[in-house]
Scaffold this motif. Structure first.
Motif, mmCIF file in Angstrom:
data_model
loop_
_atom_site.group_PDB
_atom_site.id
_atom_site.type_symbol
_atom_site.label_atom_id
_atom_site.label_comp_id
_atom_site.label_asym_id
_atom_site.label_seq_id
_atom_site.Cartn_x
_atom_site.Cartn_y
_atom_site.Cartn_z
ATOM 1 N N ASP A 9 0.812 -1.200 0.000
ATOM 2 C CA ASP A 9 0.000 0.000 0.000
ATOM 3 C C ASP A 9 0.855 1.263 0.000
ATOM 4 O O ASP A 9 0.430 2.312 -0.463
ATOM 5 C CB ASP A 9 -0.934 0.012 1.213
ATOM 6 N N LEU A 14 5.817 0.203 -3.623
ATOM 7 C CA LEU A 14 5.537 0.071 -5.051
ATOM 8 C C LEU A 14 6.724 0.525 -5.891
ATOM 9 O O LEU A 14 7.079 -0.114 -6.881
ATOM 10 C CB LEU A 14 4.289 0.878 -5.410
ATOM 11 N N LEU A 53 2.278 2.092 -13.093
ATOM 12 C CA LEU A 53 1.119 1.592 -12.357
ATOM 13 C C LEU A 53 0.271 2.781 -11.944
ATOM 14 O O LEU A 53 0.755 3.681 -11.244
ATOM 15 C CB LEU A 53 1.554 0.821 -11.114
ATOM 16 N N THR A 55 -2.947 3.691 -9.771
ATOM 17 C CA THR A 55 -3.817 3.116 -8.751
ATOM 18 C C THR A 55 -5.257 3.579 -8.964
ATOM 19 O O THR A 55 -5.523 4.505 -9.731
ATOM 20 C CB THR A 55 -3.353 3.528 -7.349
ATOM 21 N N THR A 56 -6.178 2.950 -8.263
ATOM 22 C CA THR A 56 -7.583 3.323 -8.403
ATOM 23 C C THR A 56 -7.821 4.777 -8.025
ATOM 24 O O THR A 56 -8.730 5.423 -8.547
ATOM 25 C CB THR A 56 -8.468 2.419 -7.533
ATOM 26 N N SER A 57 -6.991 5.315 -7.133
ATOM 27 C CA SER A 57 -7.164 6.702 -6.695
ATOM 28 C C SER A 57 -6.515 7.704 -7.633
ATOM 29 O O SER A 57 -6.685 8.915 -7.462
ATOM 30 C CB SER A 57 -6.582 6.878 -5.287
ATOM 31 N N GLU A 59 -3.067 7.804 -8.382
ATOM 32 C CA GLU A 59 -1.619 7.953 -8.226
ATOM 33 C C GLU A 59 -0.920 7.124 -9.299
ATOM 34 O O GLU A 59 -1.368 6.034 -9.640
ATOM 35 C CB GLU A 59 -1.176 7.467 -6.848
ATOM 36 N N ARG A 217 -8.444 3.122 -15.984
ATOM 37 C CA ARG A 217 -8.866 2.875 -14.599
ATOM 38 C C ARG A 217 -10.356 2.560 -14.478
ATOM 39 O O ARG A 217 -10.787 1.985 -13.479
ATOM 40 C CB ARG A 217 -8.511 4.072 -13.713
ATOM 41 N N ARG A 279 -7.107 -2.730 -7.543
ATOM 42 C CA ARG A 279 -5.841 -2.081 -7.193
ATOM 43 C C ARG A 279 -5.408 -1.024 -8.196
ATOM 44 O O ARG A 279 -5.046 0.079 -7.818
ATOM 45 C CB ARG A 279 -4.735 -3.123 -7.027
ATOM 46 N N GLY A 280 -5.414 -1.355 -9.476
ATOM 47 C CA GLY A 280 -4.963 -0.378 -10.454
ATOM 48 C C GLY A 280 -4.721 -1.005 -11.808
ATOM 49 O O GLY A 280 -5.129 -2.134 -12.084
ATOM 50 N N TRP A 311 -0.092 -10.100 -6.880
ATOM 51 C CA TRP A 311 -1.289 -9.519 -7.487
ATOM 52 C C TRP A 311 -1.682 -10.339 -8.711
ATOM 53 O O TRP A 311 -0.943 -10.440 -9.682
ATOM 54 C CB TRP A 311 -1.032 -8.073 -7.890
#
Length: 314
Positions: A9, A14, A53, A55-57, A59, A217, A279-280, A311
């Motif tokens: 996380d 990462l 990568l 991410t869902t948010s 980043e 995404r 996750r992404g 993953w």
């Protein structure tokens, strides 16, 4: 690096994994063949490599040439089909299937056997159907796709690389044959030359790993776009992911699922897009291709990432 890291996380974790992956697959960068049947792609530096990568948010973590634009080629098929599915709903499956193919991605033999219905939307014939449906809805396939990619990635400079498009126009006989065959079965509604032109320009869009990962995404957000509006139902987002898993890596989809275990789509520009549920999205680029048209270093990088993080959909 082979120890599975199940809780990644922190951004630092990462970044370290991306660094380790890059170091591990370094000997493979430059291996494989460039897509020299598209002359403009034969001039690309084979030593380039990028991995991102998103991410869902929203980043983005990356390494190497992950912000360098490249020709997205068949990666465009994922986004174009998503737009066609959003527009047509379930009726799109009457025009294109969702089954894997053991034939090459531009096979006329299989298309003839299947009476002009492509096995899946990630074959060239299937992508031509997506283009045709978008043209019927919008008058153009390239314009709504470009607008979508710009909005989802936040990069308003995404555009068609004219030199690549012209190179493809001069070498599109096989795709023209696919389009004419489908038209003969009534599976294209628009004139073949117009469909081909839109398809060529769609494939000639240039984007970076950074932007491609951000733009996909919606596939890890249950069909929800970056602005919070819904493009697809949760079920239809799941179906695209499932189709990517079984069809997205040409005739090596089974081998990729075995090695990596993620829904993915490759392109002969050297890009590979992979969805990590909840996750992404990963996007990797390295131009050297294997015999199936998949990036040699890119596939190895995704396998190394999956093994390091644990993953996977399995």
């Amino acid at each position: 690096m082979r120890e599975v890291m199940s809780h990644l996380d922190a951004a630092a974790d990462l970044e370290q994994v991306l660094y380790d992956v890059h170091r591990e697959i370094q000997p493979l960068i430059g291996q494989g063949q460039l897509a020299d049947y598209i002359p403009a792609l034969s001039a690309v530096d084979p030593q380039q490599f990028g991995l991102a990568l998103a991410t869902t948010s929203g980043e983005v973590h990356g390494i190497g040439d992950y912000q360098l634009p490249f020709s997205i080629q068949s990666l465009s098929k994922v986004y174009a089909f998503a737009l066609a599915l959003a527009a047509d709903g379930e009726t799109i499956w009457e025009r294109v299937g969702h089954e894997a193919s053991t034939h090459p991605f531009n096979s006329l033999l299989q298309l003839e056997h299947d009476h002009g219905i492509p096995r899946n939307p990630f074959l060239n014939a299937g992508a031509l159907v997506s283009v045709d449906r978008l043209m019927s809805r919008h008058g153009s396939a390239v314009q709504p796709l470009r607008e979508f990619l710009r909005a989802e990635s936040g990069n308003h400079n995404i555009d068609v690389e004219k030199s690549v498009a012209e190179s493809e126009r001069a070498h599109c006989d096989r795709n023209a044959s696919l389009a004419h065959l489908m038209a003969s079965y009534g599976n294209l509604d628009n004139p073949v030359p117009n469909v081909l032109d839109n398809y060529i320009e769609q494939c000639a869009l240039t984007m970076s790993c950074h932007d491609l990962a951000l733009a996909a995404r919606f596939l890890v957000r249950g069909g929800v776009r970056a602005d919070g509006t819904r493009l697809l139902s949760t079920d239809n987002a799941k179906r695209i992911n499932a189709t990517m898993l079984v069809c997205g890596m040409y005739d090596q989809a089974g081998a990729f699922a075995f090695r990596v275990g993620l829904p993915a789509k490759s392109g002969v520009g050297g890009g590979v897009l992979a969805v990590v549920p909840n996750r992404g999205v990963l996007c990797v680029w390295s131009p050297g291709l294997d015999r199936s048209g998949n990036s040699v270093a890119g596939v190895a990088a995704l396998e190394a990432f999956s093994l390091a993080t644990g993953w996977s959909v399995f």
